[in-house]
Design a protein around this motif. Structure first.
Motif, PDB file in Angstrom:
ATOM      1  N   HIS A 123       0.668  -1.158   0.328  1.00 51.21           N
ATOM      2  CA  HIS A 123       0.264  -0.080  -0.060  1.00 51.21           C
ATOM      3  C   HIS A 123       1.047   1.293  -0.019  1.00 51.21           C
ATOM      4  CE1 HIS A 123      -3.212  -2.282   2.016  1.00 51.21           C
ATOM      5  NE2 HIS A 123      -3.183  -2.773   0.907  1.00 51.21           N
ATOM      6  N   ILE A 124       0.117   2.197  -0.563  1.00 51.03           N
ATOM      7  CA  ILE A 124       1.537   3.895  -0.603  1.00 51.03           C
ATOM      8  C   ILE A 124       0.281   4.797  -0.332  1.00 51.03           C
ATOM      9  CG2 ILE A 124       1.041   4.051  -3.337  1.00 51.03           C
ATOM     10  CD1 ILE A 124       4.421   4.863  -1.471  1.00 51.03           C
ATOM     11  N   TRP A 125       0.751   5.610   0.441  1.00 55.03           N
ATOM     12  CA  TRP A 125      -0.146   6.589   1.256  1.00 55.03           C
ATOM     13  C   TRP A 125       0.541   7.447   1.250  1.00 55.03           C
ATOM     14  CZ3 TRP A 125      -4.377   6.118   4.798  1.00 55.03           C
ATOM     15  CH2 TRP A 125      -4.313   4.864   5.137  1.00 55.03           C
ATOM     16  N   PHE A 126      -0.029   8.987  -0.232  1.00 50.20           N
ATOM     17  CA  PHE A 126       0.255   9.965  -0.721  1.00 50.20           C
ATOM     18  C   PHE A 126      -0.431  10.502   0.446  1.00 50.20           C
ATOM     19  CE2 PHE A 126       0.161   9.062  -5.428  1.00 50.20           C
ATOM     20  CZ  PHE A 126       2.044   8.212  -4.876  1.00 50.20           C
ATOM     21  N   LEU A 127       0.428  11.580   1.193  1.00 53.85           N
ATOM     22  CA  LEU A 127      -0.477  12.845   3.069  1.00 53.85           C
ATOM     23  C   LEU A 127       0.119  13.785   2.159  1.00 53.85           C
ATOM     24  CD1 LEU A 127       1.007  10.035   5.702  1.00 53.85           C
ATOM     25  CD2 LEU A 127      -1.145  10.355   4.142  1.00 53.85           C
ATOM     26  N   ALA A 128      -1.103  14.357   1.861  1.00 57.19           N
ATOM     27  CA  ALA A 128      -0.666  15.639   1.630  1.00 57.19           C
ATOM     28  C   ALA A 128      -1.824  16.976   1.689  1.00 57.19           C
ATOM     29  CB  ALA A 128      -0.737  16.290  -0.508  1.00 57.19           C
ATOM     30  N   ARG A 227       4.222  -3.528   5.124  1.00 55.42           N
ATOM     31  CA  ARG A 227       2.646  -3.469   4.167  1.00 55.42           C
ATOM     32  C   ARG A 227       2.866  -2.155   3.141  1.00 55.42           C
ATOM     33  NH1 ARG A 227      -2.069  -4.888   6.327  1.00 55.42           N
ATOM     34  NH2 ARG A 227      -1.871  -3.036   7.511  1.00 55.42           N
ATOM     35  N   ASP A 228       2.784  -0.812   4.513  1.00 51.90           N
ATOM     36  CA  ASP A 228       2.623   0.220   3.928  1.00 51.90           C
ATOM     37  C   ASP A 228       3.667   1.368   4.005  1.00 51.90           C
ATOM     38  OD1 ASP A 228      -0.492   0.899   4.573  1.00 51.90           O
ATOM     39  OD2 ASP A 228       1.024  -0.823   5.984  1.00 51.90           O
ATOM     40  N   ARG A 229       3.632   2.207   2.744  1.00 54.77           N
ATOM     41  CA  ARG A 229       4.842   2.935   2.052  1.00 54.77           C
ATOM     42  C   ARG A 229       3.626   3.939   2.239  1.00 54.77           C
ATOM     43  NH1 ARG A 229       6.946  -0.467   3.451  1.00 54.77           N
ATOM     44  NH2 ARG A 229       8.043  -1.771   2.631  1.00 54.77           N
ATOM     45  N   ALA A 230       5.175   5.565   2.409  1.00 53.52           N
ATOM     46  CA  ALA A 230       4.329   6.822   2.599  1.00 53.52           C
ATOM     47  C   ALA A 230       4.903   7.722   1.933  1.00 53.52           C
ATOM     48  CB  ALA A 230       4.177   7.257   4.423  1.00 53.52           C
ATOM     49  N   MET A 231       4.590   8.708   1.179  1.00 52.77           N
ATOM     50  CA  MET A 231       5.396  10.092   0.378  1.00 52.77           C
ATOM     51  C   MET A 231       3.961  10.905   0.966  1.00 52.77           C
ATOM     52  SD  MET A 231       5.969   9.216  -2.697  1.00 52.77           S
ATOM     53  CE  MET A 231       6.551   8.071  -3.771  1.00 52.77           C
ATOM     54  N   LYS A 260      13.664   3.577   2.317  1.00 52.42           N
ATOM     55  CA  LYS A 260      12.864   2.614   3.744  1.00 52.42           C
ATOM     56  C   LYS A 260      11.358   2.872   3.390  1.00 52.42           C
ATOM     57  CE  LYS A 260      16.163   2.802   6.813  1.00 52.42           C
ATOM     58  NZ  LYS A 260      17.524   4.774   7.417  1.00 52.42           N
ATOM     59  N   GLU A 261      11.144   3.159   4.333  1.00 54.23           N
ATOM     60  CA  GLU A 261       9.226   2.889   4.085  1.00 54.23           C
ATOM     61  C   GLU A 261       8.453   4.718   4.313  1.00 54.23           C
ATOM     62  OE1 GLU A 261      10.418   2.110   7.549  1.00 54.23           O
ATOM     63  OE2 GLU A 261      10.990  -0.116   6.511  1.00 54.23           O
ATOM     64  N   TYR A 262       9.519   5.865   4.530  1.00 55.29           N
ATOM     65  CA  TYR A 262       8.335   6.782   4.104  1.00 55.29           C
ATOM     66  C   TYR A 262       9.585   8.053   3.437  1.00 55.29           C
ATOM     67  CZ  TYR A 262       9.313   9.394   8.172  1.00 55.29           C
ATOM     68  OH  TYR A 262       9.495   9.749   9.211  1.00 55.29           O
ATOM     69  N   VAL A 263       9.216   8.894   3.039  1.00 56.60           N
ATOM     70  CA  VAL A 263       9.940  10.090   2.463  1.00 56.60           C
ATOM     71  C   VAL A 263       8.417  11.338   2.328  1.00 56.60           C
ATOM     72  CG1 VAL A 263      11.477   8.935   0.172  1.00 56.60           C
ATOM     73  CG2 VAL A 263       9.726   9.282   0.185  1.00 56.60           C
TER      74      VAL A 263
END
Ligand code: A2P
Length: 270
Positions: A123-128, A227-231, A260-263
């Motif tokens: 899963h990829i989370w885009f947080l803006a 499971r989860d990745r985030a930007m 790694k897991e988030y940027v």
């Protein structure tokens, strides 16, 4: 001293260095607008990266700011999404650009919000917040995003409903798109919220993650580093607060050289 820059035969105006021509402009609110420009043939970039763009200053020097490219890397043109700051040196002028005008674009894309900076995940989370949506406007329209992930979750938060419209329309158009629509349907979960104006879905991204509301509403398990990745892209305060939340779920910050897991990247303001 004579001006040595090449001259446009039609307008007799000198060309700017690294000039690109504006092909469309859309105003979303009195504080937000997007525009498209021609793309230099040689420009290659990874969806999510940013470039320096601007106008010639009154002193004859280029006035440049970092802008995330909002269009995907397959697009023939380049799109940008910008705030209008009334006394901002660049955006106070940039907001008045029209079709046919020229802007300066330095063709050197860089940035951390790229797939290469994350380890593989499901899963990829885009947080803006606000114009922090721009790099995700690119990544959401890139087929690679859907090849790499089973689920793509776009959380976007603004003060008012009108400020969500650019993103809302983008997601709607994407789902109806002939080429990529089928790939996106079912995979892209859009979670827009407001914090000041009353709307069906409210609250800060940090709160909706910490309380578990977003997981419950979307039928997802809480984030896990397996499971989860985030930007992340928003104001400095937002980035700092959301980092704490992500670290709380066990995700670690990565970089191009150390995936790694988030940027995280700061949303740029002109
Ligand atoms: P809020 O209205 O509660 O301040 P801004 O317009 O100030 O750039 O903010 C854009 C959005 O980001 C707003 O909805 C705002 O919520 C939210 N926001 C601002 N700072 C933070 C933060 N530190 N953590 C989470 N959300 C934030």
């Amino acid at each position: 001293m004579t001006d040595q820059r090449p001259v446009d035969k039609a307008t007799a105006k000198p060309h700017l260095p690294d000039a690109q021509t504006v092909t469309s402009v859309q105003h979303w609110t009195d504080r937000l607008f997007s525009f498209r420009v021609t793309r230099p043939q040689s420009l290659r970039f990874r969806s999510g990266e940013f470039v320096m763009i601007g106008l010639m200053g009154d002193n004859g020097k280029p006035l440049l700011r970092a802008y995330s490219i909002a269009s995907p890397n397959w697009d023939e043109e380049l799109e940008f999404y910008s705030i209008k700051v009334p006394d901002g040196p660049l955006t106070s002028r940039l907001q008045h650009i029209q079709i046919g005008d020229e802007i300066i674009l330095r063709p050197k894309p860089v940035g951390t919000l790229v797939h290469d900076a994350l380890l593989p995940g499901k899963h990829i989370w885009f947080l803006a917040t606000g114009t922090g949506l721009a790099p995700f406007a690119s990544l959401m329209r890139d087929p690679e995003t859907y090849e790499k992930y089973d689920q793509v979750i776009m959380m976007h938060t603004c003060r008012d409903v009108a400020e969500l419209e650019y993103g809302r329309k983008l997601v709607e158009d994407l789902k109806n798109d002939e080429l990529i629509g089928e790939m996106v349907e079912g995979k892209l979960l859009y979670f827009p919220t407001t914090t000041r104006e009353e709307s069906p879905n409210m609250g800060r991204i940090t709160d909706n993650l910490s309380s578990g509301k977003v997981f419950a509403d979307l039928g997802l398990e809480p984030m896990s580093p397996e499971r989860d990745r985030a930007m992340v892209c928003g104001s400095l305060d937002f980035n700092l607060d959301v980092k704490k939340v992500l670290e709380g779920f066990g995700l670690r910050e990565g970089a191009n050289s150390d995936p790694k897991e988030y940027v995280v990247e700061k949303a740029f303001v002109g």
